[in-house]
Motif scaffolding. Structure first.
Motif, PDB file in Angstrom:
ATOM      1  N   VAL A  67      55.598  43.198  45.212  1.00 52.03           N
ATOM      2  CA  VAL A  67      54.675  43.773  46.194  1.00 52.03           C
ATOM      3  C   VAL A  67      55.430  44.571  47.247  1.00 52.03           C
ATOM      4  O   VAL A  67      54.953  45.613  47.710  1.00 52.03           O
ATOM      5  CB  VAL A  67      53.823  42.664  46.831  1.00 52.03           C
ATOM      6  CG1 VAL A  67      53.161  43.137  48.122  1.00 52.03           C
ATOM      7  CG2 VAL A  67      52.760  42.184  45.851  1.00 52.03           C
ATOM      8  N   SER A  68      56.629  44.116  47.612  1.00 54.25           N
ATOM      9  CA  SER A  68      57.384  44.853  48.637  1.00 54.25           C
ATOM     10  C   SER A  68      57.690  46.269  48.162  1.00 54.25           C
ATOM     11  O   SER A  68      57.626  47.225  48.957  1.00 54.25           O
ATOM     12  CB  SER A  68      58.666  44.108  49.006  1.00 54.25           C
ATOM     13  OG  SER A  68      59.520  43.951  47.890  1.00 54.25           O
ATOM     14  N   TRP A 185      63.248  43.346  49.303  1.00 54.35           N
ATOM     15  CA  TRP A 185      63.892  42.046  49.100  1.00 54.35           C
ATOM     16  C   TRP A 185      62.965  41.089  48.371  1.00 54.35           C
ATOM     17  O   TRP A 185      61.752  41.094  48.594  1.00 54.35           O
ATOM     18  CB  TRP A 185      64.285  41.435  50.450  1.00 54.35           C
ATOM     19  CG  TRP A 185      65.192  42.320  51.233  1.00 54.35           C
ATOM     20  CD1 TRP A 185      64.831  43.274  52.146  1.00 54.35           C
ATOM     21  CD2 TRP A 185      66.608  42.368  51.155  1.00 54.35           C
ATOM     22  NE1 TRP A 185      65.935  43.911  52.643  1.00 54.35           N
ATOM     23  CE2 TRP A 185      67.051  43.378  52.046  1.00 54.35           C
ATOM     24  CE3 TRP A 185      67.550  41.659  50.408  1.00 54.35           C
ATOM     25  CZ2 TRP A 185      68.397  43.679  52.220  1.00 54.35           C
ATOM     26  CZ3 TRP A 185      68.892  41.966  50.575  1.00 54.35           C
ATOM     27  CH2 TRP A 185      69.299  42.966  51.484  1.00 54.35           C
ATOM     28  N   SER A 186      63.542  40.255  47.531  1.00 56.22           N
ATOM     29  CA  SER A 186      62.815  39.173  46.865  1.00 56.22           C
ATOM     30  C   SER A 186      63.401  37.835  47.290  1.00 56.22           C
ATOM     31  O   SER A 186      64.626  37.688  47.380  1.00 56.22           O
ATOM     32  CB  SER A 186      62.928  39.314  45.343  1.00 56.22           C
ATOM     33  OG  SER A 186      62.412  38.171  44.689  1.00 56.22           O
ATOM     34  N   GLY A 199      58.832  37.890  49.805  1.00 57.66           N
ATOM     35  CA  GLY A 199      59.498  39.176  49.773  1.00 57.66           C
ATOM     36  C   GLY A 199      59.565  39.754  51.174  1.00 57.66           C
ATOM     37  O   GLY A 199      59.006  39.194  52.129  1.00 57.66           O
ATOM     38  N   ALA A 200      60.230  40.894  51.301  1.00 58.95           N
ATOM     39  CA  ALA A 200      60.333  41.553  52.606  1.00 58.95           C
ATOM     40  C   ALA A 200      60.763  42.991  52.409  1.00 58.95           C
ATOM     41  O   ALA A 200      61.303  43.369  51.369  1.00 58.95           O
ATOM     42  CB  ALA A 200      61.331  40.826  53.509  1.00 58.95           C
ATOM     43  N   ARG A 216      50.348  45.146  54.318  1.00 54.61           N
ATOM     44  CA  ARG A 216      50.458  43.761  53.841  1.00 54.61           C
ATOM     45  C   ARG A 216      49.413  42.847  54.470  1.00 54.61           C
ATOM     46  O   ARG A 216      49.270  41.699  54.074  1.00 54.61           O
ATOM     47  CB  ARG A 216      51.877  43.224  54.070  1.00 54.61           C
ATOM     48  CG  ARG A 216      52.379  43.104  55.490  1.00 54.61           C
ATOM     49  CD  ARG A 216      52.088  41.761  56.143  1.00 54.61           C
ATOM     50  NE  ARG A 216      52.375  41.796  57.566  1.00 54.61           N
ATOM     51  CZ  ARG A 216      53.486  41.329  58.123  1.00 54.61           C
ATOM     52  NH1 ARG A 216      54.436  40.824  57.399  1.00 54.61           N
ATOM     53  NH2 ARG A 216      53.631  41.385  59.444  1.00 54.61           N
ATOM     54  N   ASN A 217      48.655  43.347  55.444  1.00 56.27           N
ATOM     55  CA  ASN A 217      47.668  42.516  56.162  1.00 56.27           C
ATOM     56  C   ASN A 217      46.275  43.122  56.045  1.00 56.27           C
ATOM     57  O   ASN A 217      45.574  43.323  57.029  1.00 56.27           O
ATOM     58  CB  ASN A 217      48.088  42.371  57.631  1.00 56.27           C
ATOM     59  CG  ASN A 217      47.240  41.325  58.355  1.00 56.27           C
ATOM     60  OD1 ASN A 217      46.761  40.372  57.753  1.00 56.27           O
ATOM     61  ND2 ASN A 217      47.065  41.518  59.660  1.00 56.27           N
ATOM     62  N   CYS A 218      45.912  43.473  54.805  1.00 57.81           N
ATOM     63  CA  CYS A 218      44.548  43.932  54.505  1.00 57.81           C
ATOM     64  C   CYS A 218      44.169  45.217  55.246  1.00 57.81           C
ATOM     65  O   CYS A 218      42.976  45.461  55.493  1.00 57.81           O
ATOM     66  CB  CYS A 218      43.527  42.835  54.819  1.00 57.81           C
ATOM     67  SG  CYS A 218      43.829  41.273  53.962  1.00 57.81           S
TER      68      CYS A 218
END
Length: 404
Positions: A67-68, A185-186, A199-200, A216-218
Motif C-alpha cells: 500500500v505504501s 518501507w515494509s 508500512g510507511a 491513507r486516512n480515507c
C-alpha cells in the motif's frame, strides 16, 4: 539421503526478536484506550522516532509496504497512461502496485554485481510516457542512488525507493529512503524491523507527506470534519499496537545492523575462497548494508556440485537454512506473462505496449534466478564465529559431491 552428522544441530537465532520492551509497550497502549487512529500517541511516537532514525523530514505510516508504494504513486499523480520503470528481480508488489494505480510497469534489468536495478537499463527504458522509477534496495544493499538521481533529474522523473529490505542501510552516509521523492518501507513479519505487518513512507517534501497522510486516512484532511473526504484514499492506517511493537524493535535495530554486518563480512571473505561460490558485491559507496538477505551465487559447474535446489537441500541437511532465490524474473509470472494489458486494465491501448512481458530479454535477471542462494537475516544475528558453520557446510557439500 539426509546426512547423519550435520554441521549445525542447534537452532539459529529466532525471528522476530522480542523482550519485555514489546510487552510493556503493548500494555501501555491497551491501558490508554487509544488503539487506533492517525493521531494515536503510539503511532505519532513511532513516526517521529523513525523519521529521526532515517534523518527524514516526514514519515507517514500505513498498513503495509504494498500500500505504501500505491500511496506514493497516487500522491505523485501517477495513473492511467503513465509508465513506471521497475526491476524484474523483486517481490510482486513492486510491479503490481504500479498496476493498482492504473499505470504500466516497464522492466529494466539488474546490475550483475548487486542485483539492484541497472541504471543503464533504466535510461534505455525511458520513453515519452515514463513518469517514475522504483529502485529496490535488494537484500538491503542500496541501488546506485547517485546515477539514479541524476537520471531522474535529467528526465524529469520521480524516484521512489522500495526500501522494504533496507532498514538501516545507507549510501555515502545518508539513509536510504531519503534520496527520492518517497522511500517506501515494509514492516511485514519477515522484515528486519517488524510489527507483524505495517508500512510507511519517508519523504522530505511536506506537500507530498500531507497528500500521503490524506490518502491513507480515507481522503480526510486535518481541520475538517470526520465525514469530509477530499480524495480517493482508503483505510490504510497503522494500529497503535503495531506502532508500539515497532518502536520497541527500532531501539534494538542499530545493534542488529552491526551484528549482521560483521557476520556478512566473514561470509563474504570466506565463501569467496570456495570455487563456484560468488558473494554479491558491495559498492564502496554503501556505508551500511541492511542484509535482509545474505545472497550468493552458486555456479554448479565451477563448484562441481548438484543443481541449485539440491545444493540448497544439502545445506539444509547440515542445518543451514539456505533456499534458492526468486525462481523466475517477475515478468514471467502468469500475472504479467499471460496477458497484454489494455484499456480495461490500465487505460492503455494494446498498441502502446511495446512487447509482451513473457518475451522480454532480461539476461542478468535470468542468470540470477538460476544461480542465487539466500540465507535469512536472522542467521546473521548469531555470533560472527558461528558463520564458520555456513562455510564448513558449503565446503562439505562440495567435498561429498566430488568424492561420490
Amino acid at each position: 539421503m539426509p546426512t547423519s552428522n550435520p554441521v549445525r544441530a542447534r537452532p539459529w537465532p529466532s525471528w522476530p526478536r522480542h523482550d519485555a520492551a514489546e510487552a510493556e509497550a503493548l500494555r501501555r497502549v491497551v491501558e490508554s484506550g487509544e488503539w487506533n487512529g492517525v493521531d494515536a500517541p503510539a503511532v505519532l511516537a513511532f513516526e517521529r522516532a523513525y523519521a529521526e532514525f532515517l534523518g527524514a523530514e516526514h514519515v507517514v505510516t500505513c498498513t503495509n509496504g504494498t500500500v505504501s508504494l500505491e500511496i506514493a504513486m497516487a500522491a505523485l499523480g501517477i495513473g492511467s497512461g503513465d509508465e513506471v520503470i521497475v526491476p524484474p528481480y523483486t517481490f510482486l508488489a513492486t510491479a503490481s502496485a504500479v498496476l493498482k494505480v492504473n499505470a504500466l510497469p516497464v522492466f529494466a534489468d539488474i546490475d550483475p554485481d548487486t542485483y539492484c536495478i541497472d541504471p543503464d537499463a533504466v535510461e534505455a527504458a525511458i520513453g515519452p510516457n515514463t513518469t517514475a522509477v522504483i529502485a529496490v534496495h535488494f537484500a538491503g544493499h542500496p541501488a546506485d542512488l547517485d546515477r539514479l538521481r541524476d537520471i531522474c533529474s535529467r528526465h524529469g522523473l520521480a524516484l521512489i525507493e522500495d526500501s522494504a529490505h533496507a532498514h538501516g542501510a545507507s549510501w555515502k552516509g545518508q539513509a536510504v529512503g531519503t534520496f527520492g521523492e518517497f522511500g517506501s518501507w515494509s514492516f511485514q513479519g519477515s522484515k528486519n524491523l517488524t510489527g507483524g505487518e505495517g508500512g510507511a513512507l519517508s519523504t522530505g517534501d511536506a506537500r507530498l507527506a500531507a497528500t500521503a497522510r490524506e490518502l491513507r486516512n480515507c481522503g480526510r484532511r486535518p481541520g475538517f470534519g470526520w465525514y469530509d473526504h477530499f480524495s480517493l484514499g482508503g483505510n490504510w492506517r497503522l494500529t497503535a499496537f503495531q506502532a508500539a511493537v515497532l518502536s520497541a524493535g527500532l531501539a534494538r535495530l542499530p545493534e542488529q545492523i552491526a551484528r549482521r554486518e560483521a557476520c556478512a563480512e566473514l561470509l563474504d571473505r570466506e565463501l569467496a575462497e570456495l570455487p563456484g561460490i560468488v558473494p554479491l558485491a558491495r559498492d564502496p559507496r554503501t556505508t551500511a548494508h541492511a542484509h535482509h538477505l545474505y545472497a550468493f551465487r552458486y555456479r554448479a559447474e565451477e563448484f562441481g556440485g548438484p543443481p541449485l535446489p539440491e545444493f540448497c537441500q544439502a545445506l539444509q541437511e547440515h542445518g543451514i537454512p539456505a533456499t534458492p532465490g526468486y525462481p523466475r524474473p517477475l515478468p514471467r509470472q502468469p500475472l504479467f506473462a499471460e496477458r497484454n494489458f489494455d484499456v480495461a486494465a490500465t487505460g492503455w491501448r494494446p498498441e502502446h505496449v511495446p512487447t509482451r512481458y513473457a518475451e522480454l530479454d532480461l539476461p542478468v535477471c535470468e542468470r540470477a534466478c538460476a544461480e542465487t542462494v539466500w540465507l535469512p537475516h536472522n542467521l546473521l544475528l548469531a555470533e560472527p564465529e558461528e558463520m564458520w558453520d555456513v562455510v564448513t557446510a558449503v565446503a562439505l557439500v562440495r567435498k561429498a559431491k566430488r568424492t561420490a
